[in-house]
Design an enzyme around this catalytic site. Structure first.
Site, PDB file in Angstrom:
ATOM      1  N   ASP A  22       0.869  -1.175   0.000  1.00  0.00           N
ATOM      2  CA  ASP A  22       0.000   0.000   0.000  1.00  0.00           C
ATOM      3  C   ASP A  22       0.903   1.220   0.000  1.00  0.00           C
ATOM      4  O   ASP A  22       1.677   1.433   0.933  1.00  0.00           O
ATOM      5  CB  ASP A  22      -0.895  -0.024   1.245  1.00  0.00           C
ATOM      6  CG  ASP A  22      -1.543   1.327   1.543  1.00  0.00           C
ATOM      7  OD1 ASP A  22      -1.734   2.119   0.602  1.00  0.00           O
ATOM      8  OD2 ASP A  22      -1.866   1.586   2.723  1.00  0.00           O
ATOM      9  N   GLU A  31      -4.083   4.387  -2.484  1.00  0.00           N
ATOM     10  CA  GLU A  31      -4.360   3.958  -1.116  1.00  0.00           C
ATOM     11  C   GLU A  31      -5.833   4.114  -0.768  1.00  0.00           C
ATOM     12  O   GLU A  31      -6.456   3.201  -0.197  1.00  0.00           O
ATOM     13  CB  GLU A  31      -3.515   4.760  -0.123  1.00  0.00           C
ATOM     14  CG  GLU A  31      -3.750   4.318   1.316  1.00  0.00           C
ATOM     15  CD  GLU A  31      -2.893   5.066   2.315  1.00  0.00           C
ATOM     16  OE1 GLU A  31      -2.527   4.455   3.331  1.00  0.00           O
ATOM     17  OE2 GLU A  31      -2.599   6.253   2.089  1.00  0.00           O
ATOM     18  N   GLU A  32      -6.417   5.257  -1.122  1.00  0.00           N
ATOM     19  CA  GLU A  32      -7.826   5.481  -0.798  1.00  0.00           C
ATOM     20  C   GLU A  32      -8.730   4.451  -1.466  1.00  0.00           C
ATOM     21  O   GLU A  32      -9.677   3.946  -0.848  1.00  0.00           O
ATOM     22  CB  GLU A  32      -8.246   6.891  -1.215  1.00  0.00           C
ATOM     23  CG  GLU A  32      -7.673   8.000  -0.369  1.00  0.00           C
ATOM     24  CD  GLU A  32      -6.332   8.505  -0.853  1.00  0.00           C
ATOM     25  OE1 GLU A  32      -5.847   9.525  -0.365  1.00  0.00           O
ATOM     26  OE2 GLU A  32      -5.746   7.851  -1.741  1.00  0.00           O
TER      27      GLU A  32
END
Length: 719
Positions: free
Chosen positions: A453, A471-472
């Protein structure tokens, strides 16, 4: 054939020559330095003073000790080199086939890449802010430049038919569960908090039992301040006694168990126990989602059916989570936390209703200012753009799933801290196997591997705000990752967080403004013996170099990134029990990292952790080939991790430090020249490929297009 043992990179001119076998094979290199770059490289090889090398060596030698058994490591490298030569012999034809295809597509890709660079070069600068408040406030403006990312997706789909795949076959890499140890045991200890009853055996028919049996509260700086704590007091205005303290959990239950028929009454209910934000919180995005985006039928279904189930789940907190959640704080030794998927769902339901105390202030000095936001108020507020609508779709889909069919597994979160630095420049460890491809994604093609990540130091970045990049998106399709924001303090330079067992609940396509929820996803990833899905994701945050590109090549910066990646990749298992690392262009988007340097750093860190690497360049075919070539050169010449660190240091000293802007000589070109490759080695046609920075093409495309290929790094080009 037994190849010569490793020799120090800077021992003399002879060290720059490739082995005879490699020279005879005639590699199908296509990425060539410019004519000017080649001249500069030649000057560097002949004109560097011995004192330069001594200064580099002296700087890197400070405070380190030599490894005890270099002969064993060199023997490993010799074996690895022989394997690489066999791989090279079998892979030349495949690489040559690609060169023809790549050449035919150059013209089309050139036009597309120029357009793509403009849309990706400034993405997500809000994620590069050091303070959480700055990050939350600036992310919308900085990421608005992704409006053309749907076009990028179309280009990526076109390029997939001409994808580049090199190195070790992906099916030969170590993956879970086949590489997992047979004696997996779940037990609580001083560094592992387990909030379920042990011993635990996974069953499809029963939920894990909470531990302890009755609720035990800890209201202190080392634990989450739980909403159901008796010490959770809140001042309320009541007749005759303004500002009287009341138990906040009672207020929460009273507000949520009252009739809630639409988003406006939901907002009123939440503000009853968050009264100080009455004039600050405006749930504009939430109202738009139900009144405009979803339609009346879905709104009625949500408030009549799903919302009551979510409320029941939330108010069961003291029965489902029967003790305060310990905080995973920075600066401490490795700490683990295991929760059931039901406990995570209960905590996230409370986050949806904004019940966690002391978590709404981002002011410096606030108790949880070094933690990410957890209450969903930031998701409900702000302009009702497409990002917020699609995020709410993912969140509601998750709650639909868990409320009607609660998952029965468990999830482990491990905050790892490196206590002692790996001795990088003296390491005799050889580089491990590499699979590199220009197509594929980490979450889709890295099943069973340790997936990276590209994190913000505040985990999840802008998942509850406006951010919607790598990441989101991962946190949205796997919402159980969002719970890490509740108990994980901002990552330090030697910290990482590993999430084992998080389930994917949603399908999606697009990126940033083009991100779209595509419906429910049934995760069929196998589970390990502890009931965790064989999905292991490591969050590591890169340094920010956007304002100072050359700084990343300095020794301190390189060592920081090596230690950060190593912290995420290393573990105590035997080598045969370690899965491969699945990664991509870590820190090369908003944070301004150099793709060549970052890819090599990750290969070295994984090798130090005794893991192989599966690397996705996300449409960047040139990078895929360059990384494969450099890996082949280093392994075929039996160069170790320590040798490679020396090469980067030499490149910084002889090239980067002499340039006031981005150097025209790239890192990989420098390494190739050090091993004696001429222009003909890098070109399929036998002619050197040149690029004049002063030409019209250079002025039209800009520096990034010239040196990086300007490919769209979908789903992986942001920190």
């Amino acid at each position: 054939m037994v190849l010569a043992l490793c020799t120090p990179i800077m021992s003399g001119p002879g060290s720059t020559r490739a082995t005879g076998k490699l020279r005879q094979t005639k590699l199908p290199f296509t990425s060539t330095p410019s004519a000017g770059a080649s001249e500069k490289l030649s000057d560097l090889d002949t004109g560097a003073s011995a004192s330069d090398n001594k200064r580099i060596k002296r700087k890197m030698d400070e405070g380190h000790e030599t490894e005890k058994d270099p002969k064993a490591r060199r023997s490993e490298c010799a074996t690895a080199a022989e394997n690489r030569m066999k791989e090279l012999a079998s892979g030349v034809n495949h690489a040559s086939d690609f060169l023809t295809t790549n050449k035919e597509n150059d013209s089309r890709k050139g036009k597309e890449e120029k357009q793509l660079e403009a849309s990706t070069s400034a993405e997500g600068e809000g994620k590069a802010q050091d303070e959480m408040s700055d990050f939350q406030n600036e992310s919308e403006d900085n990421e608005s430049e992704h409006s053309s990312s749907q076009e990028n997706e179309d280009v990526a789909e076109t390029e997939s038919s001409n994808s580049k795949t090199l190195g070790r076959p992906i099916h030969e890499l170590n993956t879970a569960p086949k590489c997992l140890p047979r004696n997996l045991i779940l037990d609580r200890s001083h560094n592992h908090d387990v909030l379920i009853k042990v011993p635990f055996e996974y069953s499809n028919s029963s939920l894990p039992s909470a531990f302890p049996l009755n609720y035990q509260d800890r209201w202190d700086e080392n634990h989450v301040r739980m909403p159901c704590s008796e010490k959770n007091q809140y001042p309320v205005d009541s007749e005759g006694s303004p500002g009287e303290l009341a138990n906040r959990w009672d207020l929460i239950q009273q507000a949520l168990l009252a009739p809630i028929t639409d988003s406006f009454t939901l907002e009123e209910a939440i503000l009853r126990y968050n009264q100080r934000y009455t004039n600050k919180w405006k749930f504009t995005a939430l109202h738009h989602f139900f009144t405009r985006h979803s339609g009346k039928e879905r709104q009625d279904d949500f408030f009549a059916v799903l919302l009551p189930e979510m409320i029941r789940l939330a108010v069961k907190l003291p029965k489902i989570c029967t003790k305060s959640i310990p905080l995973l704080k920075k600066g401490r030794s490795t700490k683990k936390l295991t929760l059931s998927q039901q406990q995570i769902a209960c905590l996230l339901a409370n986050a949806f209703f904004c019940t966690f105390p002391r978590r709404n202030s981002r002011a410096r000095g606030a108790e949880f200012s070094s933690y990410p936001d957890i209450n969903f108020s930031t998701l409900f507020q702000g302009p009702p753009n497409s990002r917020k609508m699609e995020k709410l779709n993912c969140v509601i889909n998750y709650f639909e799933r868990v409320c009607y069919d609660m998952p029965k597994g468990i999830v482990t979160f491990s905050r790892q801290t490196v206590q002692s630095s790996y001795d990088w420049h003296r390491s005799q460890d050889c580089l491990r196997g590499l699979h590199v491809s220009s197509s594929g994604t980490i979450e889709d093609n890295g099943i069973g591997m340790l997936q990276v990540d590209f994190a913000n130091k505040y985990l999840g970045g802008g998942v509850l705000g406006h951010g919607c990049v790598q990441e989101e998106i991962r946190f949205l399709i796997c919402p159980e990752m969002i719970v890490t924001r509740l108990f994980t303090e901002a990552l330090g330079d030697q910290d990482s967080l590993i999430m084992t067992g998080c389930e994917q609940f949603s399908k999606y396509n697009g990126y940033a403004d083009s991100f779209r929820f595509q419906g429910n996803f049934q995760d069929e990833t196998p589970r390990d013996k502890l009931g965790r899905l064989c999905c292991e994701v490591v969050a590591i945050d890169a340094m920010v170099f956007r304002s100072d590109y050359n700084k990343q090549f300095k020794t301190n910066s390189v060592l920081r990134e090596l230690n950060k990646a190593y912290c995420g990749f290393q573990s105590g298992e035997k080598e045969a029990e370690k899965s491969a690392v699945c990664t991509g262009n870590w820190g090369c988007g908003a944070f301004g990292g150099d793709k060549q340097l970052k890819s090599l750093i990750q290969v070295m860190a994984a090798s130090a952790a005794r893991r192989e690497v599966c690397y996705f360049t996300f449409g960047d075919e040139k990078l895929a080939e360059e990384l494969y070539e450099i890996h082949m050169i280093l392994t075929s010449n039996q160069k170790t991790i320590g040798d490679t660190v020396w090469l980067i240091a030499e490149y910084e000293k002889k090239v980067v430090s002499r340039s006031f802007k981005r150097p025209s000589i790239r890192l990989f070109d420098f390494i190739k020249k050090k091993f004696g490759y001429s222009d003909s080695d890098f070109s399929s046609s036998g002619e050197p490929q040149t690029f004049d920075e002063d030409s019209n093409e250079a002025r039209n495309t800009g520096w990034d297009s010239a040196v990086d290929g300007a490919s769209p790094d979908h789903k992986a080009n942001t920190p």
